[in-house]
Scaffold this active site. Structure first.
Site, mmCIF file in Angstrom:
data_model
loop_
_atom_site.group_PDB
_atom_site.id
_atom_site.type_symbol
_atom_site.label_atom_id
_atom_site.label_comp_id
_atom_site.label_asym_id
_atom_site.label_seq_id
_atom_site.Cartn_x
_atom_site.Cartn_y
_atom_site.Cartn_z
ATOM 1 N N ARG A 1 51.019 42.428 26.403
ATOM 2 C CA ARG A 1 50.624 41.662 27.582
ATOM 3 C C ARG A 1 51.687 41.784 28.666
ATOM 4 N NH1 ARG A 1 51.390 35.274 25.725
ATOM 5 N NH2 ARG A 1 53.600 35.378 25.230
ATOM 6 N N GLU B 1 55.542 42.915 27.530
ATOM 7 C CA GLU B 1 55.940 42.370 26.229
ATOM 8 C C GLU B 1 55.547 43.340 25.115
ATOM 9 O OE1 GLU B 1 54.628 38.332 24.016
ATOM 10 O OE2 GLU B 1 55.486 38.068 26.025
#
Length: 384
Positions: A280, A301
């Site tokens: 994400r 991430e």
């Protein structure tokens, strides 16, 4: 009650709350933390160049049905309204999460009403799976292959580093579909963000004359000898110097970047395709919607296996880890004068509200046991 010297390892939520509750009763509390800041993984700081409040170790969103915990945190800071509305990019299109009526209609090109959508999804479900044992079987049984592969399979594989066929069905506990247009990711009564970040809030919890905080300080077991009791919120296996091996964790790597303007228009954008290496992107100014900032701070991430020296985030808790955990629990229960607390100390994934609830209950149990001249428990809630 006799004044006691208490050592707390970790200046995150568990350590801060336990420390304050005991300090209020006249005990002398020393808190040590290996990092150079308080707050643990909840640590927030304002970015100097953009002014954005950054969740340094990834976003933490407060949500709870526990009225006492909500009142507790609001006693130290102002929580402002925030609802987590997650989007996901899958197959070159953007959808709303959790899967809801809008997602279903958009994905399948339909205009279903709730009852129609429910019947349609039931038709998609794999009814041959009577007793789902794996994450994949659970998803196929409830939502069918198309939704599973678009929204669950790739993301889960990246997050956990293994095929969903290797994960237990329990990870996907509930039917992950809403048959209305509610796109609020959480369903709890109380939801919000601290106006000036979590670190300020935790600093206020720690602000008591009976509390001393020592940062950039590693804990060694022999240092506990001069204290009446130790509350340990570090890694359970780390307390024993990993003598039985390391428990399995997933860790996160963040690729931080800034952007001149609004990068993605939302706080969280998931990426469900396996071909995209990150899980994400988070855009931190959107976690404080009451503030206005021209520029953005964003994190890509990445999830991977935790190695020595990494920050552990998510306990894996599969069969192999649970067997090893049982051995560590047995070691811990032979220790005198120490209570293991928090996500790392109990090897359980805990949301912030549960962490605070358990910290309050742990402190109260300790005070009650002392009043009865009884021994304190090694764990408030056993890890197994």
């Amino acid at each position: 009650m006799t004044e006691e010297r208490i050592l707390i390892v970790g200046a995150g939520l568990s350590g801060a709350v336990i420390g304050r509750e005991l300090a209020l009763q006249g005990h002398k509390v020393e808190i040590v933390d290996s990092r150079e800041h308080i707050g643990g993984n909840c640590h927030t700081e304002r970015d100097a160049s953009t002014g954005v409040m950054v969740h340094v170790y990834g976003p933490h969103i407060f949500h709870t049905d526990d009225a006492e915990v909500w009142d507790y945190v609001n006693g130290f800071t102002t929580f402002l309204p925030y609802k987590n509305r997650v989007k996901t990019t899958s197959g070159g299109k953007v959808y709303s999460l959790p899967v809801n009526l809008h997602t279903i209609n958009q994905f399948f090109g339909k205009t279903f009403r709730p009852d129609e959508a429910r019947a349609f999804i039931e038709e998609q479900a794999d009814k041959t799976i009577a007793d789902p044992q794996t994450f994949e079987e659970q998803a196929l049984r409830f939502v069918g292959r198309d939704l599973y592969e678009a929204f669950f399979k790739g993301y889960t594989q990246k997050q956990w580093g293994c095929s969903p066929t290797e994960l237990p069905a329990s990870i996907l506990k509930r039917l992950p579909v809403r048959f209305n247009y509610d796109d609020n990711y959480f369903f709890h009564k109380y939801q919000g963000m601290p106006e000036n970040g979590y670190t300020e809030m935790i600093g206020r919890i720690l602000d008591h004359p009976n509390i001393t905080v020592k940062l950039a300080t590693d804990f060694r077991r022999e240092e506990a000898d001069g204290f009446d009791h130790v509350f340990y919120s570090g890694p359970l296996d780390g307390y024993f110097d990993y003598e039985l091996g390391r428990l399995g964790y997933r860790t996160l790597d963040f690729e931080r970047f800034t952007y001149d303007g609004d990068y993605q228009g939302c706080a969280v954008m998931n990426y469900g395709d396996v071909a995209v290496p990150y899980t994400r992107i988070t855009e931190h100014k959107h976690f404080s919607p009451w503030e206005e900032h021209k520029d953005s701070v964003c994190y890509r991430e990445f999830s991977r296996a935790c190695e020595p020296g990494d920050i552990p985030y998510y306990p894996i808790r599969l069969v192999e880890e649970k067997a090893q955990l049982a051995d560590y629990v047995a070691l811990a229960e032979r220790e005198a004068g120490v209570t293991f607390v928090g996500r790392l100390g109990t090897y359980r994934y805990l949301d912030m509200d549960v962490t605070i609830r358990e910290a309050l209950d742990t402190a109260r149990l300790y005070l009650a046991r002392k009043a009865e001249n009884a021994a304190m428990s090694t764990f408030l809630n056993p890890p197994l």
